[in-house]
Design an enzyme around this catalytic site. Structure first.
Site, short mmCIF file in Angstrom:
data_model
loop_
_atom_site.label_atom_id
_atom_site.label_comp_id
_atom_site.label_asym_id
_atom_site.label_seq_id
_atom_site.Cartn_x
_atom_site.Cartn_y
_atom_site.Cartn_z
N ASN A 9 38.20 60.89 31.96
CA ASN A 9 39.60 61.22 32.24
C ASN A 9 39.62 62.46 33.11
O ASN A 9 39.39 63.56 32.62
CB ASN A 9 40.34 61.46 30.91
CG ASN A 9 41.75 61.96 31.14
OD1 ASN A 9 42.27 61.90 32.26
ND2 ASN A 9 42.39 62.44 30.09
N TRP A 10 39.89 62.25 34.39
CA TRP A 10 39.83 63.38 35.33
C TRP A 10 41.10 64.22 35.34
O TRP A 10 41.18 65.21 36.08
CB TRP A 10 39.55 62.85 36.75
CG TRP A 10 38.11 62.49 36.99
CD1 TRP A 10 37.06 62.67 36.12
CD2 TRP A 10 37.56 61.89 38.17
NE1 TRP A 10 35.89 62.22 36.71
CE2 TRP A 10 36.18 61.74 37.97
CE3 TRP A 10 38.12 61.47 39.38
CZ2 TRP A 10 35.34 61.18 38.93
CZ3 TRP A 10 37.27 60.92 40.34
CH2 TRP A 10 35.90 60.78 40.11
N LYS A 11 42.10 63.80 34.57
CA LYS A 11 43.36 64.56 34.51
C LYS A 11 43.84 64.87 35.94
O LYS A 11 43.65 64.06 36.84
CB LYS A 11 43.18 65.83 33.67
CG LYS A 11 42.56 65.49 32.32
CD LYS A 11 42.62 66.58 31.31
CE LYS A 11 41.93 66.11 30.03
NZ LYS A 11 42.17 66.96 28.90
N HIS A 95 48.18 59.38 26.13
CA HIS A 95 47.30 60.55 26.04
C HIS A 95 48.09 61.71 25.46
O HIS A 95 49.28 61.86 25.74
CB HIS A 95 46.75 60.91 27.43
CG HIS A 95 45.72 61.98 27.37
ND1 HIS A 95 46.06 63.31 27.31
CD2 HIS A 95 44.37 61.92 27.31
CE1 HIS A 95 44.95 64.02 27.23
NE2 HIS A 95 43.91 63.21 27.23
N GLU A 97 48.38 64.72 26.17
CA GLU A 97 49.12 65.56 27.14
C GLU A 97 50.40 64.86 27.57
O GLU A 97 51.42 65.51 27.81
CB GLU A 97 48.21 65.87 28.35
CG GLU A 97 47.17 66.92 27.97
CD GLU A 97 45.85 66.80 28.71
OE1 GLU A 97 45.80 66.15 29.77
OE2 GLU A 97 44.84 67.35 28.21
N GLU A 164 41.69 60.87 19.70
CA GLU A 164 41.55 62.21 20.29
C GLU A 164 42.36 63.21 19.48
O GLU A 164 43.56 63.37 19.72
CB GLU A 164 42.04 62.20 21.74
CG GLU A 164 41.26 61.26 22.64
CD GLU A 164 41.33 61.71 24.10
OE1 GLU A 164 40.28 61.83 24.71
OE2 GLU A 164 42.43 61.97 24.60
N GLY A 170 40.20 69.80 25.17
CA GLY A 170 40.17 70.91 26.13
C GLY A 170 40.00 72.26 25.46
O GLY A 170 40.14 73.31 26.10
N SER A 206 36.52 67.49 23.72
CA SER A 206 35.40 68.41 23.93
C SER A 206 34.02 67.74 23.80
O SER A 206 33.08 68.37 23.31
CB SER A 206 35.51 69.61 22.98
OG SER A 206 36.73 70.31 23.24
N GLY A 227 36.94 64.41 29.06
CA GLY A 227 37.74 65.14 30.04
C GLY A 227 36.87 66.09 30.84
O GLY A 227 36.20 65.70 31.79
N GLY A 228 36.86 67.37 30.44
CA GLY A 228 36.16 68.42 31.18
C GLY A 228 34.74 68.05 31.62
O GLY A 228 34.38 68.24 32.79
P1 PGA Z 1 38.23 67.20 26.93
O1 PGA Z 1 39.43 66.16 27.20
O2 PGA Z 1 36.95 66.38 26.92
O3 PGA Z 1 38.28 68.14 28.10
O4 PGA Z 1 38.49 67.84 25.62
C1 PGA Z 1 39.47 64.89 26.61
C2 PGA Z 1 40.71 64.15 27.03
O5 PGA Z 1 41.74 64.80 27.24
O6 PGA Z 1 40.71 62.92 27.17
#
Ligand code: PGA
Length: 252
Positions: A9-11, A95, A97, A164, A170, A206, A227-228
């Site tokens: 997930n590149w956001k 998601h 967010e 999640e 994050g 994470s 994500g990250g």
């Molecule tokens: P993260 O994000 O790995 O940076 O915690 C995961 C996600 O939001 O899907």
């Protein structure tokens, strides 16, 4: 038969040029046989670039969100029908967010899931509790409601779920393998009652090369939504290698 899956997930990161150079690096690092189990979710405006950059691979491309109508006067929204025509295989729905910052509800998620499935996109439905909910022992209740309401009338055979926990996204604070497994087992049992316990269940929050191995060893963790650590080709490929070499159900 459940599938192992790793998703990036590149956001709201990576422009077209960064997208292309990531793909160049990833292709050098990743064994070809792993490609079919990998999804990448870029910003919608980079989908075309990513599709071209991955053209000769089996890596799948998805969108981070879509609307629940195919077309119409919905300025700024993304059409699931167009996503399919652009070659997307999947779409993230709900998601955290989107839920926290953009008012996404279980009800809007349900509409998006149905519309995505109608357009042959596999919804990757994200569920998870906040820290407050976990502290007040509401985790299972929250997960059950997200699943019951979000998946109403959905085809459980064409679906991926990502657990999640909001407090782990994050933040650098990963759920312990036991905490993640407990939630995954609960989700698996809930899905079993609804009629299909074969859905791929990914953990997200994470995930890094250093913690992916112990999480992947758990019986109900079939992969990751990253994500990250998915923004760099070397850490993402490490996570893929850790997980995609394991047979599913390895710990049972
Ligand atoms: P993260 O994000 O790995 O940076 O915690 C995961 C996600 O939001 O899907």
């Amino acid at each position: 038969m459940r599938q192992r899956i790793i998703a990036a997930n590149w956001k709201m990161y990576k422009n077209p040029q960064e997208t292309r150079s990531f793909c160049e690096s990833l292709r050098k690092l990743l064994p070809i046989h792993m490609e079919k189990n990998i999804f990448i979710f870029p910003q919608s405006i980079c989908i075309e670039t990513l599709k071209v950059a991955l053209a000769s691979t089996n890596i799948k491309v998805g969108a981070q969100n879509c609307y629940f109508e195919n077309e119409g006067a919905f300025t700024g929204e993304v059409s699931p029908q167009t996503l399919f025509h652009m070659g997307c295989s999947s779409v993230l729905v709900g998601h955290s967010e989107r839920r926290q910052l953009f008012g996404e509800t279980n009800e809007s998620c349900q509409k998006k899931i149905l519309k995505a499935q109608e357009n042959k996109l596999i919804p990757m439905y994200c569920v998870g509790e906040t820290l407050e909910e976990r502290k007040s022992n509401k985790t299972f209740e929250v997960l059950e409601t997200q699943i019951q309401e979000g998946l109403k009338d959905a085809d459980l055979k064409k679906l991926i779920i990502a657990y999640e926990p909001v407090w782990a996204i994050g933040t650098g604070e990963v759920a312990t393998p036991d905490i993640a497994q407990e939630a995954h087992e609960f989700i698996r049992n809930t899905l079993k009652r609804l009629g299909n316990d074969d859905v791929a269940l990914l953990y997200g929050g994470s995930v890094k090369p250093e913690n992916a191995g112990l999480l992947a060893a758990k019986a109900d963790i079939d992969g990751f939504l990253v994500g990250g650590a998915s923004l760099k080709a070397d850490s993402f490929s490490e996570i893929c290698k850790t997980n995609l070499t394991r047979p599913v159900d390895a710990a049972r």
